[in-house]
Design a protein around this motif. Structure first.
Motif, short mmCIF file in Angstrom:
data_model
loop_
_atom_site.label_atom_id
_atom_site.label_comp_id
_atom_site.label_asym_id
_atom_site.label_seq_id
_atom_site.Cartn_x
_atom_site.Cartn_y
_atom_site.Cartn_z
N HIS A 199 0.82 -1.21 0.00
CA HIS A 199 0.00 0.00 0.00
C HIS A 199 0.86 1.26 0.00
O HIS A 199 0.66 2.17 -0.83
CB HIS A 199 -0.92 -0.05 1.22
CG HIS A 199 -1.72 1.18 1.45
ND1 HIS A 199 -2.78 1.52 0.64
CD2 HIS A 199 -1.62 2.16 2.38
CE1 HIS A 199 -3.30 2.66 1.06
NE2 HIS A 199 -2.62 3.06 2.11
N SER A 202 2.68 1.37 -3.32
CA SER A 202 1.88 1.17 -4.52
C SER A 202 2.54 0.17 -5.47
O SER A 202 2.82 0.46 -6.62
CB SER A 202 1.64 2.52 -5.23
OG SER A 202 0.64 2.39 -6.23
N THR A 229 -3.05 -1.64 -3.91
CA THR A 229 -3.82 -0.98 -2.85
C THR A 229 -3.44 -1.51 -1.47
O THR A 229 -3.83 -0.93 -0.46
CB THR A 229 -5.32 -1.22 -3.02
OG1 THR A 229 -5.57 -2.63 -2.84
CG2 THR A 229 -5.82 -0.77 -4.39
N LYS A 257 -1.98 4.33 -10.82
CA LYS A 257 -2.86 4.74 -9.72
C LYS A 257 -2.08 5.22 -8.50
O LYS A 257 -2.61 5.25 -7.39
CB LYS A 257 -3.80 3.59 -9.35
CG LYS A 257 -4.74 3.24 -10.51
CD LYS A 257 -5.84 2.30 -10.10
CE LYS A 257 -6.79 2.07 -11.28
NZ LYS A 257 -7.75 0.98 -11.02
N ARG A 258 -0.84 5.58 -8.71
CA ARG A 258 -0.02 6.02 -7.58
C ARG A 258 -0.30 7.47 -7.20
O ARG A 258 0.04 7.91 -6.10
CB ARG A 258 1.46 5.81 -7.92
CG ARG A 258 2.38 5.82 -6.72
CD ARG A 258 3.80 5.43 -7.11
NE ARG A 258 3.96 3.98 -7.23
CZ ARG A 258 5.02 3.39 -7.81
NH1 ARG A 258 5.99 4.13 -8.33
NH2 ARG A 258 5.10 2.07 -7.87
N ASN A 259 -0.90 8.22 -8.10
CA ASN A 259 -1.38 9.55 -7.71
C ASN A 259 -2.68 9.39 -6.94
O ASN A 259 -3.72 9.10 -7.53
CB ASN A 259 -1.63 10.43 -8.94
CG ASN A 259 -0.35 11.05 -9.46
OD1 ASN A 259 0.70 11.00 -8.81
ND2 ASN A 259 -0.42 11.64 -10.63
N TRP A 260 -2.63 9.56 -5.64
CA TRP A 260 -3.79 9.25 -4.80
C TRP A 260 -4.82 10.37 -4.81
O TRP A 260 -5.97 10.17 -4.43
CB TRP A 260 -3.33 8.93 -3.38
CG TRP A 260 -2.66 7.58 -3.27
CD1 TRP A 260 -2.65 6.59 -4.23
CD2 TRP A 260 -1.93 7.05 -2.16
NE1 TRP A 260 -1.97 5.49 -3.77
CE2 TRP A 260 -1.51 5.74 -2.51
CE3 TRP A 260 -1.58 7.55 -0.89
CZ2 TRP A 260 -0.77 4.94 -1.63
CZ3 TRP A 260 -0.85 6.75 -0.03
CH2 TRP A 260 -0.43 5.46 -0.40
N ASN A 261 -4.41 11.57 -5.21
CA ASN A 261 -5.35 12.69 -5.37
C ASN A 261 -4.60 13.76 -6.16
O ASN A 261 -3.54 13.49 -6.72
CB ASN A 261 -5.85 13.19 -3.99
CG ASN A 261 -4.71 13.62 -3.09
OD1 ASN A 261 -3.74 14.25 -3.54
ND2 ASN A 261 -4.78 13.26 -1.82
N GLN A 265 1.41 11.68 -4.22
CA GLN A 265 1.99 10.47 -4.79
C GLN A 265 3.04 10.05 -3.77
O GLN A 265 4.00 10.80 -3.51
CB GLN A 265 2.61 10.83 -6.16
CG GLN A 265 2.81 9.65 -7.08
CD GLN A 265 4.19 9.01 -6.91
OE1 GLN A 265 4.71 8.92 -5.80
NE2 GLN A 265 4.76 8.56 -8.00
N TRP B 121 -1.45 16.24 3.21
CA TRP B 121 -2.40 15.42 2.47
C TRP B 121 -3.41 16.30 1.74
O TRP B 121 -4.03 17.17 2.35
CB TRP B 121 -3.14 14.47 3.42
CG TRP B 121 -4.20 13.67 2.75
CD1 TRP B 121 -5.55 13.85 2.82
CD2 TRP B 121 -3.99 12.55 1.87
NE1 TRP B 121 -6.20 12.91 2.05
CE2 TRP B 121 -5.26 12.10 1.46
CE3 TRP B 121 -2.86 11.87 1.41
CZ2 TRP B 121 -5.43 11.01 0.59
CZ3 TRP B 121 -3.02 10.80 0.55
CH2 TRP B 121 -4.29 10.37 0.15
N TYR B 151 -0.92 11.43 7.52
CA TYR B 151 -0.25 10.95 6.29
C TYR B 151 1.24 10.67 6.53
O TYR B 151 1.83 9.86 5.82
CB TYR B 151 -0.46 11.98 5.17
CG TYR B 151 0.05 11.60 3.79
CD1 TYR B 151 -0.15 10.34 3.23
CD2 TYR B 151 0.74 12.54 3.01
CE1 TYR B 151 0.30 10.02 1.95
CE2 TYR B 151 1.19 12.24 1.73
CZ TYR B 151 0.98 10.97 1.20
OH TYR B 151 1.43 10.67 -0.06
N ILE B 179 -10.23 5.07 2.79
CA ILE B 179 -9.30 4.80 1.70
C ILE B 179 -10.05 3.98 0.65
O ILE B 179 -10.67 2.98 0.99
CB ILE B 179 -8.08 4.03 2.22
CG1 ILE B 179 -7.22 4.95 3.09
CG2 ILE B 179 -7.26 3.47 1.06
CD1 ILE B 179 -6.01 4.27 3.68
#
Lengths: 288, 288
Positions: A199, A202, A229, A257-261, A265, B121, B151, B179
Motif C-alpha cells: 500500500h 503502490s 492498494t 494509480k499512484r497519484n492518490w489525489n 503520490q 495530504w 499521512y 481509503i
C-alpha cells in the motif's frame, strides 16, 4: 503490452529437507499446473530446493549449488523457457566458497539474474553470506519485477528502493515462521507487513511461503498475492496445506494509480530534505 | 523509572468545525477523565481545536493560533501541568504568515515543543506550509516520545528515524479518512500501516483519530494503541463514537525486546551499505 492483464501465481509447498531432486521435481509439477491456468509469473518459496533448517555450515555447503550452472537452476531455467513464463525461485546457492540464500530469476529467454537475501535471519547468519548483489530490478515485456526474501520484508528501505527504481511487481520467496505474540484470530503479522508495504509503495506483491515442520521448526503458510492498494487479491492461503494461489492483475496500476489525489503520490511526497539530513548526521547510531 | 508501567490514552473525539473554544473545552474534559484513570500520556486528534475541512487559506488563517502563546496552547499547557501529564495534541498553528498542521507537546513542567506535519495530504497543501522542524524526539522521565501526524504514517522513513533516535513511544494525532478499496470486513488500512510500522521498528504507538462528518468529509475513527510487537493493546475504537482508549504499557520493552533472537535486531540489521549507495545514486528519480 504493459497495460495487459497478467496472471501470477504463488506456489505454497513443503520441501523435504535435503531431498533436492524430489523437491525440484514437485516444484516443476506445480509450475506446470500454474502455467496451464495462464500464469506468466510464478513464485516459489525460499530455499525450496533444499529445505531450510541446516544444522551446520558443511551440511549447507554440500546441498548448495552454483547459480545458474547447477542442476536445480538448469531444471528451472528449462522449465520457464519451455512454458514461456517468468519464474522466481528460492535456492541455496554456492559461489566458490561462499553460500547465499538466493532467488533465481529466469524467463522465456533463459536465466535473467540472481537476488541474494540482504537481511539474514537467525542461524542463517552461521551458514550464509549476506547478499552482495544489491536490489536489482528486472525489466520484462510484462512489467518490472523485483524480489526479496523473507526477513527482507521487515526493511521498508527494500520496498522503497524497489518502487523508486520503477518495480511494479515484488516477488517474495519466503519461509515465514511463527512470530511470538501472534494472535491466531488475526491476520499473520507477516501478511500485515506485506499489505502495508504494498500500500505505502503502490506495488503488487506475490509472496510464496512454505508449509510444514522441519527439524522442529514450523512454517506458517499464508502465502498471498496483494494488489497495489495493499489488499489481497488471492489468499492468504492456509497455514498447512500445499496450494497454488492464482490472481489476474494489471501491473500498470501500480504506477498509474499512484497519484492518490490532486496532490499526493507517496514516492514523490518523500521529504528527502529531512531524511537525508538526519540519516547523514550519524547521531542516531547512539540509540539503535 | 524507565521500567515502570505507564498508562497511556488515545482520545477519539469529534471536533466541530470552527468552534475552537467548545472543542478545546471538550478535549480538556476528556483529558481530565483519562488522567483520573491514571493516564500519564494523552494523545488528541489532528487539528482538534479547529476541525479539518478548511475551504480557503483565509479561513484557516483566521482559525490558526500561535504555539505556544495562543489561547488553545495555553489551555492545554495549563491542563497538562495541573494534571502532571504529557499531552500531544493536534493544532492549527500560525507562525507569522505561515500556517502549519502541528502538534503541541506539553508536560508537567510546561511546553516542551512542536511537531509540524512533514507530509501534507490533499488540500492541506493549499493552506499549510510543509513541516520545517524535522523529526524531534522528546526526552521525558517516562521514556522518549516522538510524534507524527496522519499521512506521515505512510512514510516508513519517519518511523525509522524516530526509532533510530531512541524513541520508544510514537504519538499520532490523526484525521484518517476512508481509503478507496477498503474492505469493511477487514482491519482499516491505516491500522495495518500502524501495526506493521510498530512491529518493524519495535515501538509503541498511540494513534488518536477523530470521528464524524465535516463538510461532506467522513472520518473513520478506529483509534488504537499498539505495543512494540505490532499488536493492539487497546482498540481499534469504533468508527463513529467518541471514546477514550486506555492501555497500560512498559516503554522499556520497545528497546529491551528489540533483539528478536541471538542475531537479529531490526534497526541494527539495516543494510546501510546497500541503501546508501542506491539512495545516493539518484538513478531512482527517473522512475518514481
Amino acid at each position: 503490452m504493459l497495460e495487459a492483464e497478467l496472471i501470477v501465481a504463488a506456489v505454497q509447498m513443503e520441501p523435504l529437507f535435503g531431498q533436492t531432486e524430489e523437491n525440484v521435481a514437485k516444484s516443476i509439477e506445480k509450475i506446470e499446473k500454474a502455467a496451464k491456468q495462464g500464469a506468466r509469473v510464478v513464485v516459489l518459496p525460499e530455499l525450496c530446493n533444499t529445505g531450510y533448517m541446516f544444522q551446520s555450515r558443511s551440511e549447507a555447503f554440500e546441498l548448495a549449488e552454483p547459480v545458474p550452472s547447477g542442476a536445480t537452476s538448469q531444471l528451472w531455467i528449462e522449465t520457464a523457457s519451455r512454458l514461456g513464463i517468468y519464474l522466481v525461485a528460492g535456492i541455496t546457492e554456492r559461489d566458490g566458497s561462499k553460500l547465499f540464500n538466493s532467488a533465481i530469476i529466469t524467463g522465456p529467454d533463459g536465466y535473467m539474474g540472481t537476488y541474494r537475501k540482504l537481511h539474514l535471519w537467525g542461524d542463517e547468519a552461521l551458514y550464509f553470506h549476506p547478499g552482495d548483489l544489491g536490489i536489482p530490478v528486472f525489466d520484462t515485456p510484462l512489467g518490472r519485477l523485483a524480489c526479496h526474501i523473507c526477513y527482507d520484508c521487515w526493511f521498508p528501505e527494500v520496498w522503497r528502493l524497489q518502487a523508486m527504481q520503477g518495480a511494479e511487481l515484488i516477488c517474495v520467496p519466503t519461509n515465514w515462521v511463527p512470530i511470538p505474540g501472534q494472535d491466531p484470530a488475526r491476520e499473520a503479522m507477516a501478511n500485515i507487513v506485506v499489505m502495508g508495504a504494498a500500500h505505502c509503495n503502490s506495488v503488487f506483491v506475490v509472496a510464496a511461503n512454505r508449509t510444514g515442520m522441519e527439524r522442529e521448526q514450523p512454517f506458517i503458510g499464508q502465502s498471498l498475492i496483494v494488489s497495489q492498494t495493499g489488499w489481497p487479491v488471492a489468499g492468504p492461503a492456509s497455514v498447512s496445506e500445499e496450494e497454488t494461489l492464482i490472481a489476474c492483475i494489471n501491473l500498470a496500476e501500480a504506477r498509474r494509480k499512484r497519484n492518490w489525489n490532486d496532490f499526493n503520490q507517496p514516492l514523490r511526497d518523500r521529504r528527502t530534505d529531512i531524511y537525508d539530513e538526519m540519516l547523514g548526521s550519524g547521531l542516531s547510531r547512539h540509540w539503535i
